[in-house]
Motif scaffolding. Structure first.
Motif, PDB file in Angstrom:
ATOM      1  N   PHE A 276       0.824  -1.213   0.000  1.00 32.27           N
ATOM      2  CA  PHE A 276       0.000   0.000   0.000  1.00 32.27           C
ATOM      3  C   PHE A 276       0.858   1.262   0.000  1.00 32.27           C
ATOM      4  O   PHE A 276       0.549   2.233  -0.714  1.00 32.27           O
ATOM      5  CB  PHE A 276      -0.903  -0.011   1.239  1.00 32.27           C
ATOM      6  N   PHE A 277       1.940   1.265   0.757  1.00 33.03           N
ATOM      7  CA  PHE A 277       2.753   2.481   0.908  1.00 33.03           C
ATOM      8  C   PHE A 277       3.471   2.876  -0.380  1.00 33.03           C
ATOM      9  O   PHE A 277       3.350   4.026  -0.826  1.00 33.03           O
ATOM     10  CB  PHE A 277       3.714   2.321   2.096  1.00 33.03           C
ATOM     11  N   PRO A 278       4.207   1.975  -1.039  1.00 35.67           N
ATOM     12  CA  PRO A 278       4.772   2.359  -2.349  1.00 35.67           C
ATOM     13  C   PRO A 278       3.689   2.610  -3.396  1.00 35.67           C
ATOM     14  O   PRO A 278       3.866   3.442  -4.290  1.00 35.67           O
ATOM     15  CB  PRO A 278       5.653   1.165  -2.736  1.00 35.67           C
ATOM     16  N   PHE A 279       2.562   1.927  -3.288  1.00 33.78           N
ATOM     17  CA  PHE A 279       1.439   2.138  -4.211  1.00 33.78           C
ATOM     18  C   PHE A 279       0.984   3.594  -4.153  1.00 33.78           C
ATOM     19  O   PHE A 279       0.764   4.231  -5.190  1.00 33.78           O
ATOM     20  CB  PHE A 279       0.295   1.193  -3.837  1.00 33.78           C
ATOM     21  N   VAL A 280       0.854   4.131  -2.952  1.00 43.91           N
ATOM     22  CA  VAL A 280       0.434   5.529  -2.777  1.00 43.91           C
ATOM     23  C   VAL A 280       1.490   6.475  -3.323  1.00 43.91           C
ATOM     24  O   VAL A 280       1.185   7.403  -4.086  1.00 43.91           O
ATOM     25  CB  VAL A 280       0.152   5.834  -1.291  1.00 43.91           C
ATOM     26  N   VAL A 281       2.746   6.249  -2.949  1.00 42.66           N
ATOM     27  CA  VAL A 281       3.838   7.145  -3.365  1.00 42.66           C
ATOM     28  C   VAL A 281       3.971   7.180  -4.881  1.00 42.66           C
ATOM     29  O   VAL A 281       4.076   8.252  -5.493  1.00 42.66           O
ATOM     30  CB  VAL A 281       5.170   6.706  -2.720  1.00 42.66           C
ATOM     31  N   ILE A 282       3.964   6.015  -5.517  1.00 45.24           N
ATOM     32  CA  ILE A 282       4.137   5.930  -6.981  1.00 45.24           C
ATOM     33  C   ILE A 282       2.992   6.627  -7.712  1.00 45.24           C
ATOM     34  O   ILE A 282       3.209   7.419  -8.630  1.00 45.24           O
ATOM     35  CB  ILE A 282       4.244   4.459  -7.429  1.00 45.24           C
ATOM     36  N   ASN A 283       1.762   6.353  -7.289  1.00 39.64           N
ATOM     37  CA  ASN A 283       0.609   6.939  -7.976  1.00 39.64           C
ATOM     38  C   ASN A 283       0.505   8.448  -7.761  1.00 39.64           C
ATOM     39  O   ASN A 283       0.178   9.186  -8.699  1.00 39.64           O
ATOM     40  CB  ASN A 283      -0.681   6.247  -7.531  1.00 39.64           C
ATOM     41  N   VAL A 284       0.783   8.903  -6.550  1.00 40.94           N
ATOM     42  CA  VAL A 284       0.757  10.348  -6.295  1.00 40.94           C
ATOM     43  C   VAL A 284       1.844  11.044  -7.108  1.00 40.94           C
ATOM     44  O   VAL A 284       1.629  12.125  -7.670  1.00 40.94           O
ATOM     45  CB  VAL A 284       0.926  10.652  -4.793  1.00 40.94           C
ATOM     46  N   PHE A 285       3.010  10.393  -7.216  1.00 43.84           N
ATOM     47  CA  PHE A 285       4.097  10.960  -8.026  1.00 43.84           C
ATOM     48  C   PHE A 285       3.662  11.129  -9.480  1.00 43.84           C
ATOM     49  O   PHE A 285       3.893  12.179 -10.091  1.00 43.84           O
ATOM     50  CB  PHE A 285       5.332  10.053  -7.957  1.00 43.84           C
ATOM     51  N   PHE A 286       3.005  10.111 -10.027  1.00 43.95           N
ATOM     52  CA  PHE A 286       2.524  10.190 -11.416  1.00 43.95           C
ATOM     53  C   PHE A 286       1.472  11.283 -11.571  1.00 43.95           C
ATOM     54  O   PHE A 286       1.461  12.017 -12.559  1.00 43.95           O
ATOM     55  CB  PHE A 286       1.953   8.846 -11.860  1.00 43.95           C
ATOM     56  N   ILE A 287       0.593  11.401 -10.594  1.00 45.69           N
ATOM     57  CA  ILE A 287      -0.462  12.420 -10.670  1.00 45.69           C
ATOM     58  C   ILE A 287       0.143  13.822 -10.618  1.00 45.69           C
ATOM     59  O   ILE A 287      -0.270  14.717 -11.354  1.00 45.69           O
ATOM     60  CB  ILE A 287      -1.490  12.231  -9.541  1.00 45.69           C
ATOM     61  N   VAL A 288       1.141  14.004  -9.776  1.00 47.06           N
ATOM     62  CA  VAL A 288       1.792  15.311  -9.657  1.00 47.06           C
ATOM     63  C   VAL A 288       2.542  15.669 -10.931  1.00 47.06           C
ATOM     64  O   VAL A 288       2.448  16.799 -11.423  1.00 47.06           O
ATOM     65  CB  VAL A 288       2.768  15.332  -8.454  1.00 47.06           C
ATOM     66  N   THR A 289       3.290  14.713 -11.478  1.00 47.61           N
ATOM     67  CA  THR A 289       4.152  15.012 -12.627  1.00 47.61           C
ATOM     68  C   THR A 289       3.425  14.965 -13.968  1.00 47.61           C
ATOM     69  O   THR A 289       3.778  15.691 -14.893  1.00 47.61           O
ATOM     70  CB  THR A 289       5.339  14.028 -12.677  1.00 47.61           C
TER      71      THR A 289
END
Length: 218
Positions: free
Chosen positions: A68-81
């Motif tokens: 769950f934790f890397p899932f959140v970080v990776i997806n938020v990173f994609f949404i931001v960039t």
């Protein structure tokens, strides 16, 4: 001049997006950890039913739970960039949904009885560590499920995301939700309400941000 102004606006969007992400992290810590300071002397409710008792403990799914934790970080990173302005829709939904979680934690503090683990394999040891490090409270609704599903909805409704990535994100979000049951971290009501909260929060957040943008353009 036009190129410079567009670059400045993009930089402003990026800075604003990262600030919003930091605020979301702070708000998450307040909701999940801060509320525990208010639990002293409170009565906790166990909503376990026969259905939950029939779901077996599957220790290896603790890996999915922690994913769950890397899932959140990776997806938020994609949404931001990639999504840029979409991060604001996500953040508004996230903040509102977490506010509802906080209210639920305070009004209906829930718990469950975790199973006795007898195996000595690595996955059972990791699950034991999870039980020791994360008290059986803040269950209803499940933040794991709410956050996972909210990110899936954001990715699902993004034009810049491929169909394959949307499918993978949906499968992973679903797997994380299921893992909260097979690790005995949550009960079925926690999962259902967490997903429902994500659905309502997503559309409410999108509508609020859209209304704000329309007012600015007037």
């Amino acid at each position: 001049m036009n190129r410079k102004s567009s670059k400045v606006s993009e930089n402003r969007i990026s800075k604003g997006a990262y600030i919003v992400c930091i605020l979301c992290v702070i708000w998450n810590c307040i909701v999940y950890y801060g509320v525990r300071f208010l639990y002293y002397g409170r009565k906790f409710y166990d909503m376990t039913t026969g259905i939950e008792e029939s779901i077996p403990v599957i220790p290896w799914t603790v890996i999915i739970y922690y994913f769950f934790f890397p899932f959140v970080v990776i997806n938020v990173f994609f949404i931001v960039t990639k999504g840029r302005n979409q991060i604001y829709e996500y953040a508004v939904a996230e903040i509102m949904a977490k506010a509802v979680c906080l209210a639920c934690f305070l009004i209906i503090p829930t718990t469950n009885v975790r199973p006795i683990l007898e195996s000595n394999d690595i996955f059972t040891k990791i699950l034991e560590f999870l039980y020791l490090s994360d008290p059986a409270n803040n269950l209803f609704p499940s933040i794991h499920c709410m956050d996972s599903w909210l990110l899936f909805l954001t990715i699902k409704h993004s034009d810049w995301v491929s169909k394959r990535m949307k499918l993978v994100t949906g499968i992973l979000a679903s797997a994380i939700c299921i893992s909260t049951l097979t690790t005995k971290q949550h009960l079925l009501p926690d999962v259902y309400v967490g997903i429902a909260l994500a659905e309502v929060g997503y559309y409410a957040g999108k509508k609020i941000v859209t209304c704000c943008r329309n007012k600015k353009s007037l």
